[in-house]
Scaffold this motif. Structure first.
Motif, mmCIF file in Angstrom:
data_model
loop_
_atom_site.group_PDB
_atom_site.id
_atom_site.type_symbol
_atom_site.label_atom_id
_atom_site.label_comp_id
_atom_site.label_asym_id
_atom_site.label_seq_id
_atom_site.Cartn_x
_atom_site.Cartn_y
_atom_site.Cartn_z
ATOM 1 N N MET A 1 0.835 -1.208 0.000
ATOM 2 C CA MET A 1 0.000 0.000 0.000
ATOM 3 C C MET A 1 0.868 1.256 0.000
ATOM 4 O O MET A 1 0.547 2.241 -0.671
ATOM 5 C CB MET A 1 -0.954 -0.015 1.196
ATOM 6 C CG MET A 1 -2.126 -0.975 1.020
ATOM 7 S SD MET A 1 -3.373 -0.849 2.328
ATOM 8 C CE MET A 1 -2.640 -1.865 3.603
ATOM 9 N N ASP A 2 1.962 1.240 0.738
ATOM 10 C CA ASP A 2 2.887 2.382 0.694
ATOM 11 C C ASP A 2 3.384 2.624 -0.722
ATOM 12 O O ASP A 2 3.617 3.765 -1.124
ATOM 13 C CB ASP A 2 4.086 2.133 1.611
ATOM 14 C CG ASP A 2 3.734 2.245 3.077
ATOM 15 O OD1 ASP A 2 2.748 2.938 3.410
ATOM 16 O OD2 ASP A 2 4.446 1.647 3.906
ATOM 17 N N TYR B 1 -6.338 -7.633 10.989
ATOM 18 C CA TYR B 1 -7.572 -6.863 10.858
ATOM 19 C C TYR B 1 -7.270 -5.384 10.596
ATOM 20 O O TYR B 1 -7.953 -4.715 9.792
ATOM 21 C CB TYR B 1 -8.410 -6.993 12.133
ATOM 22 C CG TYR B 1 -9.098 -8.334 12.318
ATOM 23 C CD1 TYR B 1 -9.094 -9.297 11.307
ATOM 24 C CD2 TYR B 1 -9.745 -8.635 13.509
ATOM 25 C CE1 TYR B 1 -9.722 -10.518 11.488
ATOM 26 C CE2 TYR B 1 -10.393 -9.859 13.692
ATOM 27 C CZ TYR B 1 -10.372 -10.793 12.680
ATOM 28 O OH TYR B 1 -10.998 -12.001 12.857
ATOM 29 N N ALA B 2 -6.243 -4.850 11.277
ATOM 30 C CA ALA B 2 -5.883 -3.437 11.098
ATOM 31 C C ALA B 2 -5.398 -3.168 9.677
ATOM 32 O O ALA B 2 -5.733 -2.147 9.069
ATOM 33 C CB ALA B 2 -4.824 -3.037 12.114
ATOM 34 N N VAL B 3 -4.621 -4.097 9.135
ATOM 35 C CA VAL B 3 -4.131 -3.939 7.765
ATOM 36 C C VAL B 3 -5.298 -3.950 6.781
ATOM 37 O O VAL B 3 -5.347 -3.152 5.836
ATOM 38 C CB VAL B 3 -3.107 -5.047 7.425
ATOM 39 C CG1 VAL B 3 -2.776 -5.044 5.930
ATOM 40 C CG2 VAL B 3 -1.828 -4.848 8.224
ATOM 41 N N ARG B 4 -6.243 -4.828 7.005
ATOM 42 C CA ARG B 4 -7.413 -4.878 6.123
ATOM 43 C C ARG B 4 -8.233 -3.584 6.229
ATOM 44 O O ARG B 4 -8.735 -3.072 5.215
ATOM 45 C CB ARG B 4 -8.285 -6.083 6.466
ATOM 46 C CG ARG B 4 -9.456 -6.269 5.504
ATOM 47 C CD ARG B 4 -10.228 -7.535 5.795
ATOM 48 N NE ARG B 4 -11.273 -7.735 4.799
ATOM 49 C CZ ARG B 4 -11.103 -8.314 3.618
ATOM 50 N NH1 ARG B 4 -9.905 -8.755 3.292
ATOM 51 N NH2 ARG B 4 -12.103 -8.463 2.766
ATOM 52 N N LEU B 5 -8.348 -3.059 7.434
ATOM 53 C CA LEU B 5 -9.072 -1.799 7.635
ATOM 54 C C LEU B 5 -8.390 -0.672 6.861
ATOM 55 O O LEU B 5 -9.052 0.139 6.198
ATOM 56 C CB LEU B 5 -9.089 -1.479 9.128
ATOM 57 C CG LEU B 5 -10.453 -1.282 9.788
ATOM 58 C CD1 LEU B 5 -10.306 -1.117 11.287
ATOM 59 C CD2 LEU B 5 -11.176 -0.103 9.209
ATOM 60 N N ARG B 6 -7.081 -0.620 6.938
ATOM 61 C CA ARG B 6 -6.348 0.412 6.199
ATOM 62 C C ARG B 6 -6.593 0.286 4.692
ATOM 63 O O ARG B 6 -6.790 1.282 3.992
ATOM 64 C CB ARG B 6 -4.848 0.315 6.508
ATOM 65 C CG ARG B 6 -4.027 1.307 5.681
ATOM 66 C CD ARG B 6 -2.535 1.127 5.877
ATOM 67 N NE ARG B 6 -1.815 1.835 4.820
ATOM 68 C CZ ARG B 6 -0.500 1.800 4.657
ATOM 69 N NH1 ARG B 6 0.260 1.099 5.488
ATOM 70 N NH2 ARG B 6 0.066 2.455 3.657
ATOM 71 N N TYR B 7 -6.592 -0.945 4.192
ATOM 72 C CA TYR B 7 -6.834 -1.156 2.764
ATOM 73 C C TYR B 7 -8.211 -0.634 2.363
ATOM 74 O O TYR B 7 -8.361 0.041 1.328
ATOM 75 C CB TYR B 7 -6.709 -2.638 2.426
ATOM 76 C CG TYR B 7 -7.108 -2.979 1.013
ATOM 77 C CD1 TYR B 7 -6.228 -2.787 -0.037
ATOM 78 C CD2 TYR B 7 -8.374 -3.475 0.717
ATOM 79 C CE1 TYR B 7 -6.581 -3.073 -1.352
ATOM 80 C CE2 TYR B 7 -8.755 -3.764 -0.577
ATOM 81 C CZ TYR B 7 -7.853 -3.571 -1.612
ATOM 82 O OH TYR B 7 -8.228 -3.851 -2.902
#
Length: 565
Positions: free
Chosen positions: A311-312, A342-348
């Motif tokens: 993502m970066d 879960y946090a990574v998916r939320l960011r996506y």
């Protein structure tokens, strides 16, 4: 024919024809055994047609003859490099010490060939035959293999009988407890005085300050592990620039330890990211070799880091594929690893314009797991969602996290509060500056860059000169360090600010946007410059919440400015 029948009975089902001929001579005729119906050719070799017949035949073979044939079979298998079979025949011949040595050698070879379960099976056979010091030495060797594959509970169990009398076994057992997250138990059992080099490396794993006591001269086989421990100690002390060369040295040394290699690669990527070197971090993770024998939690954490780095780099399609891989590991990991995923998916979801799904996903995830970093992501989702209910939800989350003193969590919460204040027309500078302080104290490029962006958006309407300086700095910094996704937004903000001063900026828009928001913002700017835009892109940014609303206002203000008075 009788002697051939006796030989097959002694050597067992699956005996190859070539082995029987090696034992009895090349002129032996085995076809009659099959013709008479005593044996048949199975998948592995000759087998008795009727199982009880073998038992009957064995009764006619002397013990000495059976021993001689087993020894010859062991020699034949050894010549073929088939150590497992050789060890079995040595044990059958009564030579337990030689059988032990061959089992241990077979385990070492299987390990070198990355046949891990086969290796541990051979170690267990060797331990069954070992006595005295040989048993302790072999148990330590097997425990080291278990540790290096991330099978810590088995390592603890293997070391337990030997630990009371062996300080090194106790030290390795403490290391196994630490890797399982049992720090207090690990410190409680670590031997007070054990100066063996391997024990010193275990102590450095438990207590990062003890890494300074690692001697400069170590046995060659321990040198790679020393590099890793020094890197990990620096990492835990948040000396990320210091950690990088040690972790690089470890990976270059090529220790045959799959768990530690994967962990070292992950930790190198994390250290590089904290040093604002995302491209190198992504490269380090992309060089990893997937290994299904490693613990699910470690594999999931590696994929989480990979997704964040993708993502970066504005690689959103590969990120989606990585998220799909992550889902396979979720059922079998501890809560901390699951919360990070879960946090990574939320960011996506936030970065790709699925705000409603992000809020719903985040609420479910936080209902399942109590984790500060995850809750801070949900706070950002509420900060971006329009409506009073989301303002109240943000305030509730911020209140709940006020005692979470991790800089990453506090930085993200302050970013969320500042973003919401900007949207509501309040002064966001106190919150955003707090976010920047936290992101600098414990380097967090994602929070740092987003805080600068929101600060630039705030100043764009109040202090354009300050906003231009911020946009210029953010664009240069993200361009130099390789944060592609944020570099796109910094370019767009700078174009908008320069455009309002009547400066030539079309060249800054010569790039391909990575997501719908960047695409729509770029289209709005091109339209301000008089370029043709095929269709309104605003529908695609509805999923970005207040950012989408801001962009719609910017589009409409451009339309009003271009209409005749």
């Amino acid at each position: 024919m009788r002697q051939a029948l006796h030989t097959v009975a002694v050597l067992g089902d699956g005996t190859p024809n070539e082995l029987v001929r090696f034992v009895l001579g090349d002129d032996i005729d085995l076809s009659r055994l099959e013709a008479e119906g005593f044996v048949e050719m199975g998948e592995q070799g000759l087998e008795f047609v009727v199982p009880f017949l073998r038992e009957a035949v064995l009764g006619h073979v002397s013990a000495q003859q059976a021993k001689d044939w087993h020894l010859q079979a062991a020699r034949w298998y050894q010549q073929k490099g088939r150590l497992f079979e050789s060890a079995r025949h040595l044990e059958a011949a009564g030579d337990s010490l030689s059988a032990f040595r061959f089992w241990r050698l077979a385990a070492q070879r299987a390990w070198a060939e990355m046949q891990y379960d086969r290796a541990f099976g051979a170690y267990r056979e060797a331990l069954r035959l070992a006595e005295g010091n040989l048993q302790a030495t072999t148990a330590l060797e097997m425990a080291e293999r278990l540790l290096s594959l991330g099978r810590f509970a088995e390592a603890s169990e293997m070391l337990s009988p030997h630990a009371p009398l062996n300080p090194l076994a106790e030290a390795l057992r403490a290391e196994a407890f630490f890797e399982r997250g049992m720090l207090e138990e690990a410190l409680a059992i670590f031997p007070a005085a054990c100066e063996e080099p391997r024990a010193l490396l275990a102590r450095a794993r438990l207590l990062p300050q003890e890494a300074q006591s690692i001697p400069p001269e170590l046995p060659q086989n321990l040198q790679p592990l020393a590099y890793l421990r020094l890197g990990q100690a620096a990492l835990r002390q948040q000396s990320y620039a210091e950690a990088v060369p040690w972790l690089q040295a470890y990976l270059e040394a090529g220790e045959p330890a799959p768990y530690r290699e994967a962990l070292g690669r992950l930790e190198l990527a994390q250290a590089l990211w904290r040093c604002y070197r995302p491209g190198e971090a992504l490269g380090a993770l992309q060089e990893r070799t997937p290994n299904p024998d490693l613990p699910a939690a470690l594999q999931l954490e590696g994929l989480c880091e990979l997704a964040a780095l993708q993502m970066d780099a504005a690689l959103y399609r590969p990120t989606y594929a990585t998220l799909e891989l992550m889902a396979r590991y979720l059922p079998n990991v501890p809560p901390a690893a699951k919360a990070k995923a879960y946090a990574v998916r939320l960011r996506y979801l936030l970065e790709t314009g699925y705000l409603q799904e992000a809020v719903q996903w985040g609420e479910r995830a936080c209902g399942e797991l109590a984790d500060g970093w995850l809750a801070a992501h949900l706070a950002l989702a509420h900060a971006l969602a329009p409506g009073d209910a989301h303002t109240r939800a943000l305030e509730r989350l911020a209140q709940g996290l006020r005692y979470d003193d991790h800089p990453d969590t506090q930085g993200l919460i302050q970013l969320a509060l500042g973003t919401r204040a900007w949207h509501l027309g309040f002064d966001p500078r106190k919150a955003l500056k707090a976010a920047l302080v936290a992101a600098r104290r414990h380097p967090n490029p994602w929070v740092y860059h987003r805080s600068l962006l929101v600060l630039g958006l705030y100043h764009s309407e109040r202090n354009p000169t300050r906003a231009r300086h911020l946009a210029q700095y953010l664009m240069n910094h993200t361009g130099k360090t390789g944060f592609v996704a944020m570099h796109e937004l910094a370019r767009l903000l700078r174009v908008q600010l320069e455009l309002e001063q009547g400066r030539e900026v079309l060249h800054l828009l010569q790039f391909q946007p990575s997501n719908a928001f960047s695409h729509a913002w770029r289209a709005a700017l091109l339209r301000r410059l008089g370029e043709s835009v095929p269709a309104s892109p605003l529908r695609a940014v509805e999923g970005y919440g207040i950012l989408g609303e801001w962009l719609k206002h910017f589009w409409d203000s451009g339309l009003a400015a271009s209409s005749p008075s």
